[in-house]
Design a protein around this motif. Structure first.
Motif, PDB file in Angstrom:
ATOM      1  N   ILE A  52      -7.252  -1.329   4.333  1.00 12.53           N
ATOM      2  CA  ILE A  52      -6.147  -0.988   4.784  1.00 12.53           C
ATOM      3  C   ILE A  52      -6.599  -1.268   6.304  1.00 12.53           C
ATOM      4  CG2 ILE A  52      -4.678   0.789   5.993  1.00 12.53           C
ATOM      5  CD1 ILE A  52      -5.195   1.836   4.129  1.00 12.53           C
TER       6      ILE A  52
ATOM      7  N   PHE B 248       0.681  -1.769   0.195  1.00  9.87           N
ATOM      8  CA  PHE B 248      -0.051  -0.520   0.212  1.00  9.87           C
ATOM      9  C   PHE B 248       0.427   1.234   0.196  1.00  9.87           C
ATOM     10  CE2 PHE B 248      -3.249  -2.914   2.722  1.00  9.87           C
ATOM     11  CZ  PHE B 248      -3.714  -3.087   1.722  1.00  9.87           C
TER      12      PHE B 248
ATOM     13  N   HIS C  66       3.086  -0.938   4.236  1.00 10.87           N
ATOM     14  CA  HIS C  66       1.687   0.081   3.911  1.00 10.87           C
ATOM     15  C   HIS C  66       2.895   1.457   4.105  1.00 10.87           C
ATOM     16  CE1 HIS C  66      -1.768   2.807   6.001  1.00 10.87           C
ATOM     17  NE2 HIS C  66      -1.097   3.220   4.900  1.00 10.87           N
TER      18      HIS C  66
END
Length: 245
Positions: free
Chosen positions: A207, A60, A219
């Motif tokens: 997420i 991400f 992330h």
């Protein structure tokens, strides 16, 4: 992308990090682009994105506009294709902003949607000669399409970028993630604060899911300090942040 411009100078002067930490002078070139352009990460978080994609199938990359998330993601995809680590590049966006207004635009569906995908084409044109890029697109080696076009497909042996993912619904995000096949690397880009949806963003949902279920999906949180687009862009992102917009 290899010039010592005013934005690079500003980051060096306002950062406590050394030139080495900022990536200056390191052999970290991703792609030799057109007209002698050397494409490399410019900020610590851009370099972190590069490193994490070497070790993980999915990453991400979340943060404000102008931080190079898409550009570096495209460079990584082009590098993987040139090194024959993948067979194709697939770059997709949810066409939320185009939405209900497509009808009045001239041309077929592709011609209506291509302007929305223009940032992707711009990045690719910096990295691949025009004739070769046209051939890649014609043969399907590089595919640029709205997210809705991914339904029913299996995305295998590919480098896949889901851009502007804050504009995916839960159903769209589930559809996308369940398309992923073998030998595929995925970069999911977006800014959860800039969704055009009237409901919760699919990006925020996955997420949160990855965090609470302790899934091994790195992330990276880009910030206004990573903005490389221009000084003006960085100034306004920080201004909006200051008033909570």
């Amino acid at each position: 992308y290899n010039k010592m411009d005013e934005n690079v100078m500003e980051r060096l002067l306002t950062s406590d990090k050394s030139h080495e930490d900022m990536g200056m002078g390191r052999d970290d070139i991703l792609v030799h682009g057109n007209s002698g352009m050397l494409i490399r990460p410019k900020t610590p978080n851009q370099r972190k994105l590069v490193e994490l994609t070497k070790k993980n199938d999915m990453v991400f990359a979340v943060g404000p506009a102008g931080t190079g998330k898409t550009f570096i993601g495209v460079a990584l995809a082009v590098k993987a294709l040139k090194e024959k680590r993948v067979k194709r590049i697939i770059i997709t966006r949810p066409a939320v902003e185009a939405g209900e207004n497509l009808g009045f635009l001239p041309g077929d569906l592709k011609e209506k949607l291509d302007p929305y995908m223009q940032p992707i084409y711009d990045a690719l044109r910096d990295m691949i000669p025009a004739e070769r890029l046209a051939t890649y697109i014609e043969k399907g080696t590089i595919q640029i399409a709205p997210l809705a076009f991914m339904r029913g497909r299996t995305l295998d042996h590919a480098y896949v970028i889901l851009d502007e993912s804050q504009n995916t619904t839960h159903a769209q995000m589930k559809m996308f993630l369940t398309r992923i096949g073998d030998g595929t690397r995925i970069v999911i880009n977006g800014d959860v604060r800039q969704t055009d949806l009237k409901t919760t963003s699919g990006l925020k949902t996955i997420i949160d899911m990855a965090y609470h279920q302790r899934m091994d999906v790195p992330h990276i949180e880009f910030t206004s300090d990573d903005i490389v687009r221009s000084g003006i862009c960085g100034m306004w992102v920080r201004a909006f942040d200051a008033v909570g917009i």
